[in-house]
Design a protein around this motif. Structure first.
Motif, PDB file in Angstrom:
ATOM      1  N   PRO A 192       0.814  -1.219   0.000  1.00 57.40           N
ATOM      2  CA  PRO A 192       0.000   0.000   0.000  1.00 57.40           C
ATOM      3  C   PRO A 192       0.847   1.268   0.000  1.00 57.40           C
ATOM      4  O   PRO A 192       1.890   1.321   0.661  1.00 57.40           O
ATOM      5  CB  PRO A 192      -0.800  -0.094   1.303  1.00 57.40           C
ATOM      6  CG  PRO A 192      -0.771  -1.532   1.675  1.00 57.40           C
ATOM      7  CD  PRO A 192       0.525  -2.075   1.143  1.00 57.40           C
ATOM      8  N   ASN A 221      -6.188  -0.380   1.605  1.00 60.98           N
ATOM      9  CA  ASN A 221      -5.530  -1.025   0.466  1.00 60.98           C
ATOM     10  C   ASN A 221      -6.551  -1.655  -0.469  1.00 60.98           C
ATOM     11  O   ASN A 221      -6.469  -2.816  -0.841  1.00 60.98           O
ATOM     12  CB  ASN A 221      -4.481  -2.051   0.887  1.00 60.98           C
ATOM     13  CG  ASN A 221      -3.635  -2.489  -0.309  1.00 60.98           C
ATOM     14  OD1 ASN A 221      -3.474  -1.750  -1.278  1.00 60.98           O
ATOM     15  ND2 ASN A 221      -3.114  -3.694  -0.242  1.00 60.98           N
ATOM     16  N   LYS A 240      -5.489   4.011   0.594  1.00 60.98           N
ATOM     17  CA  LYS A 240      -4.237   3.397   1.051  1.00 60.98           C
ATOM     18  C   LYS A 240      -4.430   2.625   2.358  1.00 60.98           C
ATOM     19  O   LYS A 240      -3.908   1.520   2.515  1.00 60.98           O
ATOM     20  CB  LYS A 240      -3.169   4.473   1.233  1.00 60.98           C
ATOM     21  CG  LYS A 240      -1.868   3.950   1.784  1.00 60.98           C
ATOM     22  CD  LYS A 240      -0.894   5.076   2.050  1.00 60.98           C
ATOM     23  CE  LYS A 240       0.322   4.558   2.795  1.00 60.98           C
ATOM     24  NZ  LYS A 240       1.211   5.657   3.177  1.00 60.98           N
TER      25      LYS A 240
END
Length: 162
Positions: free
Chosen positions: A73, A153, A150
């Motif tokens: 990520p 992910n 992020k």
């Protein structure tokens, strides 16, 4: 009377038109190639899975939804928060979340087939960490939407051509 030279010019012209047309069609992006379309925006290794592909409609009509995750990520270059997008792009994204998902999958509401995806998209929508890239496909009258978070992910690639 048509000479051999005239016939040759006609055939050569027709051949050039056919080759030019075929080249133009071949050079058009393949919006069904999920891996290639995602790799154009995601600058690192990723895994992906096609979630939904609509039946081919009249002409080029299609909707395609693909889920992806990064192997590591990170913040992806070019992805921005919804607040940093222009008003028309924000409205298109809101329209996707509020209308398109339910419309495309309304036949599956009773089966629960897409409940996990709808739930995940809802979490992405309400997370301040979710980032977007939105493109209009002007020559095909459609949109491409990339979503990535992020911290979760999780990302989605959505293309809708009308």
């Amino acid at each position: 009377m048509i000479s051999k030279r005239d016939i040759l010019v006609i055939f050569a012209s027709a051949a050039l038109i056919i080759v030019g047309t075929l080249y133009w069609f071949k050079s058009q992006p393949d919006y069904r190639d999920n891996k290639k379309r995602i790799s154009l925006q995601v600058d690192s290794s990723f895994n992906y899975k096609s979630i939904y592909e609509s039946e081919q409609g009249f002409g080029n009509d299609m909707t395609n939804v693909c889920r992806f995750t990064l192997k590591k990520p990170k913040n992806i270059k070019g992805f921005v928060s919804i607040d940093n997008l222009k008003k028309d792009k924000r409205e298109d994204i809101d329209n996707f979340y509020n209308t398109d998902v339910n419309t495309e999958w309304e036949d599956y509401n009773n089966t629960g087939k897409y409940n996990h995806v709808i739930s995940e998209l809802s979490r992405l929508k309400f997370s301040s960490n979710t980032k977007y890239i939105h493109h209009r496909i002007s020559n095909l009258s459609g949109d491409e939407l990339y979503i990535y978070n992020k911290e979760m992910n999780v990302g989605y690639y959505i293309v809708s051509i009308i």
